[in-house]
Structure formats: C-alpha cells, structure tokens
Design a protein around this motif. Structure first.
Motif, PDB file in Angstrom:
ATOM      1  N   PRO A 154      33.788  30.608  -5.127  1.00 10.58           N
ATOM      2  CA  PRO A 154      34.412  30.149  -3.896  1.00 10.58           C
ATOM      3  C   PRO A 154      35.322  28.947  -4.151  1.00 10.58           C
ATOM      4  CG  PRO A 154      32.155  29.355  -3.990  1.00 10.58           C
ATOM      5  CD  PRO A 154      32.359  30.248  -5.190  1.00 10.58           C
ATOM      6  N   ASN A 155      36.104  28.594  -3.150  1.00  5.21           N
ATOM      7  CA  ASN A 155      37.051  27.491  -3.228  1.00  5.21           C
ATOM      8  C   ASN A 155      36.284  26.172  -3.104  1.00  5.21           C
ATOM      9  OD1 ASN A 155      39.112  25.655  -3.035  1.00  5.21           O
ATOM     10  ND2 ASN A 155      40.246  26.765  -1.477  1.00  5.21           N
ATOM     11  N   VAL A 156      35.856  25.650  -4.260  1.00  6.70           N
ATOM     12  CA  VAL A 156      35.075  24.415  -4.306  1.00  6.70           C
ATOM     13  C   VAL A 156      35.881  23.359  -5.053  1.00  6.70           C
ATOM     14  CG1 VAL A 156      32.910  23.369  -5.071  1.00  6.70           C
ATOM     15  CG2 VAL A 156      32.951  25.773  -4.358  1.00  6.70           C
ATOM     16  N   PRO A 157      36.257  22.271  -4.390  1.00  7.14           N
ATOM     17  CA  PRO A 157      37.015  21.220  -5.087  1.00  7.14           C
ATOM     18  C   PRO A 157      36.177  20.548  -6.175  1.00  7.14           C
ATOM     19  CG  PRO A 157      37.010  20.856  -2.691  1.00  7.14           C
ATOM     20  CD  PRO A 157      36.064  21.965  -2.986  1.00  7.14           C
ATOM     21  N   ASP A 158      36.832  20.150  -7.252  1.00 10.05           N
ATOM     22  CA  ASP A 158      36.200  19.402  -8.330  1.00 10.05           C
ATOM     23  C   ASP A 158      34.917  20.068  -8.832  1.00 10.05           C
ATOM     24  OD1 ASP A 158      38.217  17.425  -8.154  1.00 10.05           O
ATOM     25  OD2 ASP A 158      37.157  16.505  -6.474  1.00 10.05           O
ATOM     26  N   ASP A 159      34.966  21.364  -9.064  1.00 11.77           N
ATOM     27  CA  ASP A 159      33.800  22.148  -9.457  1.00 11.77           C
ATOM     28  C   ASP A 159      33.561  22.141 -10.964  1.00 11.77           C
ATOM     29  OD1 ASP A 159      31.688  23.954  -8.453  1.00 11.77           O
ATOM     30  OD2 ASP A 159      32.728  25.480  -9.643  1.00 11.77           O
ATOM     31  N   ALA A 160      34.532  21.680 -11.758  1.00 14.40           N
ATOM     32  CA  ALA A 160      34.404  21.732 -13.207  1.00 14.40           C
ATOM     33  C   ALA A 160      33.401  20.693 -13.719  1.00 14.40           C
ATOM     34  CB  ALA A 160      35.752  21.503 -13.871  1.00 14.40           C
TER      35      ALA A 160
ATOM     36  N   HIS B 138      46.997  25.419  -3.614  1.00 24.87           N
ATOM     37  CA  HIS B 138      47.350  24.335  -2.694  1.00 24.87           C
ATOM     38  C   HIS B 138      48.628  24.687  -1.936  1.00 24.87           C
ATOM     39  CE1 HIS B 138      47.566  20.286  -1.106  1.00 24.87           C
ATOM     40  NE2 HIS B 138      48.827  20.234  -1.495  1.00 24.87           N
ATOM     41  N   ALA B 139      49.611  25.196  -2.661  1.00 21.38           N
ATOM     42  CA  ALA B 139      50.877  25.569  -2.022  1.00 21.38           C
ATOM     43  C   ALA B 139      50.684  26.681  -0.993  1.00 21.38           C
ATOM     44  CB  ALA B 139      51.894  26.002  -3.081  1.00 21.38           C
ATOM     45  N   LEU B 140      49.758  27.605  -1.292  1.00 25.23           N
ATOM     46  CA  LEU B 140      49.492  28.722  -0.373  1.00 25.23           C
ATOM     47  C   LEU B 140      48.479  28.369   0.718  1.00 25.23           C
ATOM     48  CD1 LEU B 140      49.238  31.643  -2.940  1.00 25.23           C
ATOM     49  CD2 LEU B 140      51.029  31.339  -1.219  1.00 25.23           C
ATOM     50  N   GLN B 141      47.816  27.212   0.563  1.00 22.18           N
ATOM     51  CA  GLN B 141      46.757  26.778   1.476  1.00 22.18           C
ATOM     52  C   GLN B 141      45.634  27.812   1.535  1.00 22.18           C
ATOM     53  OE1 GLN B 141      48.811  25.780   5.140  1.00 22.18           O
ATOM     54  NE2 GLN B 141      49.561  23.878   4.263  1.00 22.18           N
ATOM     55  N   SER B 142      45.249  28.290   0.359  1.00 29.81           N
ATOM     56  CA  SER B 142      44.177  29.279   0.241  1.00 29.81           C
ATOM     57  C   SER B 142      42.844  28.657   0.622  1.00 29.81           C
ATOM     58  CB  SER B 142      44.116  29.804  -1.194  1.00 29.81           C
ATOM     59  OG  SER B 142      43.028  30.674  -1.352  1.00 29.81           O
ATOM     60  N   GLU B 143      42.073  29.355   1.429  1.00 29.25           N
ATOM     61  CA  GLU B 143      40.788  28.839   1.879  1.00 29.25           C
ATOM     62  C   GLU B 143      39.604  29.359   1.064  1.00 29.25           C
ATOM     63  OE1 GLU B 143      40.291  29.315   6.083  1.00 29.25           O
ATOM     64  OE2 GLU B 143      42.308  28.579   6.505  1.00 29.25           O
ATOM     65  N   GLU B 144      39.667  30.566   0.537  1.00 26.62           N
ATOM     66  CA  GLU B 144      38.520  31.188  -0.111  1.00 26.62           C
ATOM     67  C   GLU B 144      38.566  31.152  -1.638  1.00 26.62           C
ATOM     68  OE1 GLU B 144      35.936  32.243   1.735  1.00 26.62           O
ATOM     69  OE2 GLU B 144      37.033  31.666   3.544  1.00 26.62           O
ATOM     70  N   MET B 145      39.763  30.925  -2.218  1.00 19.44           N
ATOM     71  CA  MET B 145      39.933  30.940  -3.670  1.00 19.44           C
ATOM     72  C   MET B 145      40.701  29.696  -4.093  1.00 19.44           C
ATOM     73  SD  MET B 145      41.516  34.742  -4.169  1.00 19.44           S
ATOM     74  CE  MET B 145      42.770  34.570  -2.903  1.00 19.44           C
ATOM     75  N   ARG B 146      40.468  29.265  -5.339  1.00 19.99           N
ATOM     76  CA  ARG B 146      41.293  28.218  -5.949  1.00 19.99           C
ATOM     77  C   ARG B 146      42.197  28.912  -6.968  1.00 19.99           C
ATOM     78  NH1 ARG B 146      40.087  23.183  -4.626  1.00 19.99           N
ATOM     79  NH2 ARG B 146      40.923  22.093  -6.414  1.00 19.99           N
ATOM     80  N   LEU B 147      43.490  28.812  -6.747  1.00 18.89           N
ATOM     81  CA  LEU B 147      44.468  29.469  -7.611  1.00 18.89           C
ATOM     82  C   LEU B 147      45.288  28.416  -8.340  1.00 18.89           C
ATOM     83  CD1 LEU B 147      44.928  31.139  -4.492  1.00 18.89           C
ATOM     84  CD2 LEU B 147      45.314  32.747  -6.334  1.00 18.89           C
ATOM     85  N   ALA B 148      45.421  28.590  -9.646  1.00 22.16           N
ATOM     86  CA  ALA B 148      46.217  27.660 -10.440  1.00 22.16           C
ATOM     87  C   ALA B 148      46.910  28.420 -11.558  1.00 22.16           C
ATOM     88  CB  ALA B 148      45.331  26.570 -11.035  1.00 22.16           C
ATOM     89  N   VAL B 149      48.096  27.989 -11.887  1.00 22.46           N
ATOM     90  CA  VAL B 149      48.806  28.502 -13.053  1.00 22.46           C
ATOM     91  C   VAL B 149      48.908  27.338 -14.034  1.00 22.46           C
ATOM     92  CG1 VAL B 149      50.977  29.401 -13.943  1.00 22.46           C
ATOM     93  CG2 VAL B 149      50.079  30.251 -11.764  1.00 22.46           C
ATOM     94  N   TRP B 150      48.440  27.588 -15.252  1.00 31.26           N
ATOM     95  CA  TRP B 150      48.459  26.581 -16.312  1.00 31.26           C
ATOM     96  C   TRP B 150      49.508  26.986 -17.343  1.00 31.26           C
ATOM     97  CZ3 TRP B 150      45.616  22.247 -15.798  1.00 31.26           C
ATOM     98  CH2 TRP B 150      44.572  22.267 -14.875  1.00 31.26           C
TER      99      TRP B 150
ATOM    100  N   HIS C   4      34.694  23.263 -20.794  1.00 31.65           N
ATOM    101  CA  HIS C   4      34.059  23.033 -19.498  1.00 31.65           C
ATOM    102  C   HIS C   4      33.357  24.292 -18.999  1.00 31.65           C
ATOM    103  CE1 HIS C   4      37.638  25.212 -18.253  1.00 31.65           C
ATOM    104  NE2 HIS C   4      37.087  25.384 -17.056  1.00 31.65           N
ATOM    105  N   ARG C   5      32.609  24.124 -17.938  1.00 24.40           N
ATOM    106  CA  ARG C   5      32.055  25.233 -17.176  1.00 24.40           C
ATOM    107  C   ARG C   5      32.210  24.855 -15.711  1.00 24.40           C
ATOM    108  NH1 ARG C   5      27.212  24.838 -14.729  1.00 24.40           N
ATOM    109  NH2 ARG C   5      25.837  23.100 -15.216  1.00 24.40           N
ATOM    110  N   GLN C   6      31.843  25.749 -14.837  1.00 22.50           N
ATOM    111  CA  GLN C   6      31.937  25.480 -13.401  1.00 22.50           C
ATOM    112  C   GLN C   6      30.528  25.309 -12.839  1.00 22.50           C
ATOM    113  OE1 GLN C   6      35.550  25.376 -14.077  1.00 22.50           O
ATOM    114  NE2 GLN C   6      35.142  25.196 -11.910  1.00 22.50           N
ATOM    115  N   ASP C   7      30.416  24.605 -11.742  1.00 19.30           N
ATOM    116  CA  ASP C   7      29.135  24.465 -11.064  1.00 19.30           C
ATOM    117  C   ASP C   7      28.837  25.723 -10.251  1.00 19.30           C
ATOM    118  OD1 ASP C   7      26.747  23.241 -10.138  1.00 19.30           O
ATOM    119  OD2 ASP C   7      27.787  22.561  -8.335  1.00 19.30           O
ATOM    120  N   ARG C   8      29.822  26.165  -9.438  1.00 18.05           N
ATOM    121  CA  ARG C   8      29.594  27.309  -8.555  1.00 18.05           C
ATOM    122  C   ARG C   8      30.624  28.424  -8.693  1.00 18.05           C
ATOM    123  NH1 ARG C   8      29.651  25.082  -2.912  1.00 18.05           N
ATOM    124  NH2 ARG C   8      29.531  27.284  -2.436  1.00 18.05           N
TER     125      ARG C   8
END
Length: 121
Positions: free
Chosen positions: A111-117, A27-39, A50-54
C-alpha cells in the motif's frame, strides 16, 4: 476520475544520500493506493540496501540493465534484469539495485505508505 502526467513533466530530484535520481510519478499523479517512482541510474550507481516495512514492491526495467541482490533469511540471490523485465519483492526481503549501464527503473509500492523503507544498519 483519473490523473495523467507526461514523464518529461515529472520533476527530477536528487535525494541526499541516495545515488539514483528520483522522479516521483506517484506524487505528480496524486496516487492514493500505490507509491510510484522512476529511478534514473548512471552506470555503477546503486541504491541503499533496504527492505520495506509493509509495501510489496513491483519493479519494471524501462531501460538498461541491473544486477539486483535479494536476501531473505539465509537465502541470497543476485539477478540480472534487463529492459522489459518485471520483478516483485515482498516487504521482508532485502534488496539493492546496481546499474550495469545507464538505466531507468519503475518502482511501484503498495500500500501507499510514506517512509516505509528500512535501511540496513
């Protein structure tokens, strides 16, 4: 062109119902193709099973150690991941990370898919 942020400048967020703390780097980088997160995990904390849809997900252990459970069909593996270990998990595989000590994990989904979990019901 490009985007650049410093880790310490990415806001920490506590998510309701989720134990680890999130830094939404994508979000901070405004990435369009990937979802990046640090946990960021405390010792003993785990994320939701969990698993992902896509999204295929790529993980890097930045610090600490994790036990990771991965299930697909009748196959179940528990892996120990340490600093600098890399892991890729396909969308259809269920997964859960549990920190064995204070630990930090980079997760990259594409791909960068919101709420994919998809959470276990």
């Amino acid at each position: 062109m490009y985007s650049l942020v410093t880790f310490d400048d990415v806001e920490r967020r506590d998510l309701e119902g989720e134990a680890p703390t999130l830094r939404s780097v994508g979000h901070a980088l405004q990435s369009e193709e990937m979802r990046l997160a640090v946990w960021e995990y405390e010792a003993g904390e785990e994320n939701a099973f969990h698993r992902q849809d896509r999204q295929e997900e790529f993980y890097v252990v930045l610090d600490g150690r994790f036990d990771v459970t991965i299930e697909r069909g009748d196959d179940r593996d528990v892996l120990e991941l340490r600093r600098n270990d890399f892991l890729v998990v396909p969308p259809e595989s269920w997964r859960q990370f549990e920190a064995r000590e204070p630990s930090t994990l980079l997760a990259v989904g594409a791909p960068n898919v919101p709420d994919d979990a998809i959470l276990e019901s």
